[in-house]
Write a protein that holds these residues in place. Sequence first.
Motif, PDB file in Angstrom:
ATOM      1  N   LEU B  45      85.202  20.335  41.411  1.00 55.49           N
ATOM      2  CA  LEU B  45      84.382  19.598  42.382  1.00 55.49           C
ATOM      3  C   LEU B  45      84.533  20.156  43.796  1.00 55.49           C
ATOM      4  CD1 LEU B  45      83.552  17.646  40.164  1.00 55.49           C
ATOM      5  CD2 LEU B  45      83.892  15.777  41.783  1.00 55.49           C
ATOM      6  N   LEU B  49      81.476  21.511  46.056  1.00 56.06           N
ATOM      7  CA  LEU B  49      81.153  20.937  47.370  1.00 56.06           C
ATOM      8  C   LEU B  49      81.245  21.985  48.480  1.00 56.06           C
ATOM      9  CD1 LEU B  49      82.864  17.426  47.122  1.00 56.06           C
ATOM     10  CD2 LEU B  49      80.443  17.988  46.892  1.00 56.06           C
ATOM     11  N   HIS B  57      75.395  16.739  48.878  1.00 56.63           N
ATOM     12  CA  HIS B  57      76.635  16.211  48.307  1.00 56.63           C
ATOM     13  C   HIS B  57      76.453  14.835  47.678  1.00 56.63           C
ATOM     14  CE1 HIS B  57      79.660  18.944  50.658  1.00 56.63           C
ATOM     15  NE2 HIS B  57      78.761  19.620  49.981  1.00 56.63           N
ATOM     16  N   HIS B  58      75.728  13.986  48.386  1.00 60.00           N
ATOM     17  CA  HIS B  58      75.571  12.616  47.891  1.00 60.00           C
ATOM     18  C   HIS B  58      74.859  12.604  46.538  1.00 60.00           C
ATOM     19  CE1 HIS B  58      73.954   8.500  47.627  1.00 60.00           C
ATOM     20  NE2 HIS B  58      75.090   8.175  48.205  1.00 60.00           N
ATOM     21  N   THR B  59      73.792  13.381  46.445  1.00 61.88           N
ATOM     22  CA  THR B  59      73.041  13.426  45.181  1.00 61.88           C
ATOM     23  C   THR B  59      73.923  13.948  44.056  1.00 61.88           C
ATOM     24  OG1 THR B  59      71.057  13.919  46.427  1.00 61.88           O
ATOM     25  CG2 THR B  59      70.979  14.362  44.070  1.00 61.88           C
ATOM     26  N   LEU B  61      77.239  14.035  43.792  1.00 62.51           N
ATOM     27  CA  LEU B  61      78.331  13.131  43.423  1.00 62.51           C
ATOM     28  C   LEU B  61      77.800  11.874  42.722  1.00 62.51           C
ATOM     29  CD1 LEU B  61      80.556  13.581  46.593  1.00 62.51           C
ATOM     30  CD2 LEU B  61      81.119  14.293  44.275  1.00 62.51           C
ATOM     31  N   THR B  62      76.615  11.450  43.113  1.00 65.42           N
ATOM     32  CA  THR B  62      76.006  10.300  42.425  1.00 65.42           C
ATOM     33  C   THR B  62      75.739  10.654  40.966  1.00 65.42           C
ATOM     34  OG1 THR B  62      74.979   9.568  44.470  1.00 65.42           O
ATOM     35  CG2 THR B  62      74.044   8.698  42.442  1.00 65.42           C
ATOM     36  N   GLN B  63      75.223  11.852  40.755  1.00 68.19           N
ATOM     37  CA  GLN B  63      74.954  12.283  39.375  1.00 68.19           C
ATOM     38  C   GLN B  63      76.245  12.321  38.561  1.00 68.19           C
ATOM     39  OE1 GLN B  63      72.967  16.023  40.281  1.00 68.19           O
ATOM     40  NE2 GLN B  63      71.047  15.227  39.496  1.00 68.19           N
ATOM     41  N   VAL B  64      77.282  12.872  39.159  1.00 74.07           N
ATOM     42  CA  VAL B  64      78.562  12.968  38.440  1.00 74.07           C
ATOM     43  C   VAL B  64      79.113  11.566  38.166  1.00 74.07           C
ATOM     44  CG1 VAL B  64      80.950  13.779  38.585  1.00 74.07           C
ATOM     45  CG2 VAL B  64      79.097  15.215  39.413  1.00 74.07           C
ATOM     46  N   HIS B  65      78.965  10.701  39.128  1.00 74.91           N
ATOM     47  CA  HIS B  65      79.498   9.348  38.968  1.00 74.91           C
ATOM     48  C   HIS B  65      78.745   8.576  37.897  1.00 74.91           C
ATOM     49  CE1 HIS B  65      79.942   5.030  40.338  1.00 74.91           C
ATOM     50  NE2 HIS B  65      81.141   5.388  39.987  1.00 74.91           N
ATOM     51  N   GLU B  66      77.433   8.740  37.877  1.00 68.83           N
ATOM     52  CA  GLU B  66      76.632   7.906  36.977  1.00 68.83           C
ATOM     53  C   GLU B  66      76.453   8.520  35.592  1.00 68.83           C
ATOM     54  OE1 GLU B  66      73.093   6.697  38.951  1.00 68.83           O
ATOM     55  OE2 GLU B  66      74.208   5.396  40.311  1.00 68.83           O
TER      56      GLU B  66
END
Lengths: 292, 108
Positions: B45, B49, B57-59, B61-66
């Motif tokens: 990660l 990054l 970054h937000h997109t 990390l959101t994908q990885v989180h969800e």
Amino acid sequence: MASSNLASSVQRLEKRSAILRRRLLKHQTAKKFFTKSVFIAHGLRQKSSHLLAGAGLIGALITMPAPKSLALAPPPSQVSQPAENALTVRQKLRSSLQDLLPHQPAKLVPDLASQVEQIISENTHISVKAVLEDQTLNHHLGYMGFEQHLSRFPGDSLAQHDEIQEAGLAPGRGAFGYFAKDRSLFTTKEYLREKYYCVVQTLYLENWNQDHRFLKDWYAFRKMMVINPVNGLAVICDIGDAGPADWTGKQFGGSPEIMQALDLNKGPRKGLILMLFVDDPNNQIPLGPINN
Amino acid sequence: MAILFYDHLITKTEIDNFLILSEEAENQKGKVTQLIDDIIFQGILSFILEHLEDRHHHTFLTQVHERPYDPEIISYLRDHVGPNIEDDLRSEADKLIKMILKDLQSEV
């Protein structure tokens, strides 16, 4: 020997982990995500397992190294719940449209378009049309992608946009120019136009090359209704830009606020939507979400 | 273990063999395995990054989180970092594996 060193290896590995964690947390956005307890490899593997097992896909994915595309609907717990008073409209739109609409990009044939228009008008009391003043889009159903904010007037900046700034600001202007010619002419009308702007493929219209002057004026800031048939969420938007390019596999774009209102702002940040003209000659229908 | 989006790029046979040969208790091996998993995760990660523009970054990390398993994440990185991202991640993973092996094999 491996056996004699394993306990002390743990200490070295913990140090290594701490160093890498600090490296990761140098990134501001990562800090936010790493406050979530599940955001460690073990937690994510558990989540992955749960999601894939729920979808019956774990075996298939494990044997497929890196398939090109796979999109799963979020689990029910992640789908936002509508307010009680909006439930009826959403439910009716969702249940009525889901039985009719193909789940792929398409142009509606006239009979189907009439049925869809009627269902929407009855449930929202807003008149929508697949064909308006002899104009129609190449697709009424298509994939909508998450767009960046647009510059609303010369000198506009991302910091002046009040919501979802992480979406960024697109370089240059939209295809139809600034929403206001200069800052002094920037009113609430232009503010809302950018907030709820959508992108349609005017550039691929059959008669675009011959009639582009007329068509550009006709489509610029034209009011549209966009519906996510998966959840019944709907937004009134206006056309603020042209695109996306065919090669993207998408037919439409939505502002960050539209995508949020349609619950398409997570994961791959795209989804199949229905897009129709709003027949509003007296400009009485406000822009924004209509049922959530 | 369930998959993460980059698992197909990681070759940790040497680590697995090392742990198999270890005579430590299974719970100790389990702890080490989990630590290694976290190290690779954090390293991968961080690498991403550092090579992905901040605005994405937000997109990401959101994908990885969800959807941590989702191959679309690699597609997203191909689009926003570069077409060779898989090779780059493989190379970064190899470096991480070497560091981990060094940590495992070091004398006290």
